[in-house]
Design an enzyme around this catalytic site. Structure first.
Site, PDB file in Angstrom:
ATOM      1  N   GLY A  63     -13.976  18.061 -10.080  1.00 40.37           N
ATOM      2  CA  GLY A  63     -13.574  16.944 -10.911  1.00 40.37           C
ATOM      3  C   GLY A  63     -14.736  16.171 -11.487  1.00 40.37           C
ATOM      4  CB  SER A  64     -15.089  12.513 -11.850  1.00 42.74           C
ATOM      5  OG  SER A  64     -15.963  11.604 -12.475  1.00 42.74           O
ATOM      6  CB  CYS A  65     -20.056  13.964 -13.868  1.00 43.81           C
ATOM      7  SG  CYS A  65     -19.764  15.496 -14.781  1.00 43.81           S
ATOM      8  CB  SER A  66     -18.247   9.201 -11.728  1.00 45.06           C
ATOM      9  OG  SER A  66     -18.394   9.043 -13.116  1.00 45.06           O
TER      10      SER A  66
END
Length: 571
Positions: A63-66
């Site tokens: 999922g998210s790069c964050s």
């Protein structure tokens, strides 16, 4: 009884604790509360589990790069896992631990083990990571020690060639910020098995999101060290509508630091684009262009649909690339890193509406893991940018893979050759529909559109759907989009017509960052056409979700309820 196995050190250290394992990857952004370390992803088998002090074993991040920013917050606030054990390639969580080590002298060990070892973890209750060794126990060992400060160590044995420009950055000739950036890039290059660095033409920074005090502290430290971007750099959507958060009633304890994070990156020379869909900007890269992008949906769109070349860069590594203009020559930057390893034959149902694309992306991403698929069966679909945007965002939400190929549609698909093949039919699509529709009540109080950010063509389509209709006074309809799209839609007259119906436009931020009061406090159920937001919303904002097409969303905005439990094309 115990088991000892050697693995590959990604981040060195010595720590142990109760073993918490799952066979599904976990996105820390949207999946783990950055202030408490509790798993909030309600679709994940570890939901509601507390990570602090435990050894977390997952195949990889996803999922998210964050997720790197969330792990950094957890390490600095004391709610991080004691250690992380993985069995696939993993860079997002690894980078969060590396930033904690290099910049803040705090970290946790990250160890990659063989798949056969990972498959046996369910037999054990306790684990300890000690350098390259994983010790597994059925019972808590008598010499249980609390983890201390992590050892600094190599992330791999790869010898990375440094050009003169790399050496100059590493020696501090371009300032401390660029020096620290190059140190982090060198550590990540070893993780990625890169042999050298390369120039990139542009960067998209996702690390401008406010995840907590650590994200602001990191950004302001870089500014104090004289950070300046070396290549054109765009900024992702941030945590608030920068120009209007006070008018929207956002509390100062979120609005002020979130705006300050954005200001820090603007001070480094980044552009105030504030969009999670940088491929909609005039500066979007061309086929074959080497770029350094973060933000999961942007990465897969750039790689897959445009044919530009980028890794799925974690938050903060994107900043390092911007400060140096250099990136590890690895992964999707190379021909070998862009090849499909298996094929997905999909069923394209007759009479489908636009909810088909995010639904299919969610299904495909769920079975991919870290592998790049070649998707077959959509050759006659005439999918355009909006459909591929919706597909890619949902795909990237549940996959760790940085791209996909769709036969007959994406530019590199015809070059792919695969032997292994899986199939996704109506049954799998119906299961995904049920997973994304978590609300029991048909009543809807909020319709959320624009995750990823709305395009100009989507603004135009929304206007055609609301024209001549009357919105229910009990339903809020909110669209998030980038500043550039909002300006173009205003010039075209779409914004005025939509606002006359009752649509609210929010710029600079996106649904994965929005909370109350933009989300009405009394709203218990929201409806969205975004597969990405339908997945994240239950954990992020604690609301039940209804998922459907854009037309179904408008219908709900007018009637105050979902009109159809399952679309005819899925029945």
């Amino acid at each position: 009884m115990s088991l000892i196995s050697d693995g590959r050190i990604l981040v060195a250290g010595d720590a142990g604790g109760e073993l918490l394992n799952a066979v599904v990857g976990l996105s820390f952004w949207g999946g783990v509360d950055p202030q408490t370390g509790v798993v909030i992803d309600q679709h994940h088998p570890l939901r509601n589990q507390r990570l602090a002090g435990r050894v977390l074993a997952i195949p990889s991040g996803r999922g998210s790069c964050s997720g790197s920013g969330v792990l950094l917050e957890l390490i600095l606030n004391g709610h991080a896992p004691a250690a992380i054990v993985i069995c696939e390639r993993e860079e997002i969580l690894t980078l969060g631990a590396l930033v904690a080590e290099v910049v803040f002298d705090r970290s946790i060990p990250v160890l990659r083990v063989e798949r056969a070892v990972f498959a046996r973890l369910g037999e054990f209750r306790y684990a300890r990571v000690a350098g390259a060794s994983l010790h597994l126990f059925h019972e808590t060992p008598t010499d249980d020690r609390q983890p201390g400060r992590a050892q600094h160590g190599s992330s791999g044995d790869t010898a990375v060639h440094l050009d003169a420009i790399d050496q100059a950055f590493l020696a501090g000739q371009h300032g401390k910020a660029a020096q620290v950036a190059m140190r982090l890039l060198l550590r990540m290059a070893a993780v990625q098995d890169a042999r050298a660095f390369m120039d990139v033409s542009q960067v998209h920074v996702d690390g401008c999101i406010y995840t907590g005090p650590a994200s602001l502290r990191f950004a302001e430290m870089l500014v104090a060290w004289g950070a300046r971007v070396q290549v054109p750099t765009t900024l992702n959507s941030i945590s608030v509508d920068k120009r209007r958060w006070r008018a929207q009633g956002v509390a100062d304890d979120l609005g002020a630091p979130a705006s300050a994070v954005a200001d820090a990156y603007l001070a480094m020379g980044a552009q105030p684009s504030f969009t999670c869909a940088p491929y909609l900007l005039e500066t979007a890269p061309e086929f074959g262009e080497q770029v350094g992008w973060a933000e999961s949906n942007a990465v897969v769109y750039a790689n897959s649909v445009i044919g530009a070349r980028t890794m799925k860069y974690p938050d903060y590594l994107d900043v390092c690339i911007a400060l140096t203009g250099r990136a590890p020559l690895a992964g999707c930057h190379l021909d070998s890193g862009r090849r499909a390893t298996f094929a997905l034959e999909v069923e394209m149902p007759a009479g489908r509406d636009d909810s088909f694309w995010p639904l299919l992306g969610y299904c495909c991403g769920s079975v991919c893991g870290t592998e790049i698929p070649l998707i077959l069966g959509l050759e006659t679909s005439a999918a355009g940018p909006d459909e591929l945007k919706a597909f890619g965002a949902a795909f990237a939400t549940v996959a760790a893979a940085p791209m996909f190929h769709i036969a007959g549609i994406t530019p590199e698909a015809d070059e792919q050759r695969t032997e292994r093949q899986l199939r996704i039919g109506l049954g799998e699509l119906r299961q995904a529909w049920e997973a994304l529709n978590t609300a029991e009540s048909p009543e809807v109080e909020l319709v959320s559109l624009g995750n990823p950010h709305f395009s100009l063509s989507e603004c135009a389509r929304l206007v055609t759907l609301v024209r001549g209709r009357t919105k229910s006074p009990d339903v809020a309809l909110v669209v998030t989009c980038g500043r550039a799209v909002h300006e173009a839609a205003s010039v075209a007259g779409h914004v005025a017509e939509a606002e006359a119906f009752g649509v609210q436009f929010v710029t600079d931020t996106c649904w994965c960052m929005l909370g109350e009061p933009v989300i009405p406090p009394a709203a218990r159920t929201l409806m969205t056409n975004s597969g990405k937001y339908a997945h994240y919303a239950p954990g992020l904002v604690g609301r039940g979700v209804r998922f459907g097409s854009m037309a179904a969303c408008v219908e709900a905005a007018c009637s105050g309820k979902v009109q159809q439990e399952l679309p005819a094309w899925l029945s």
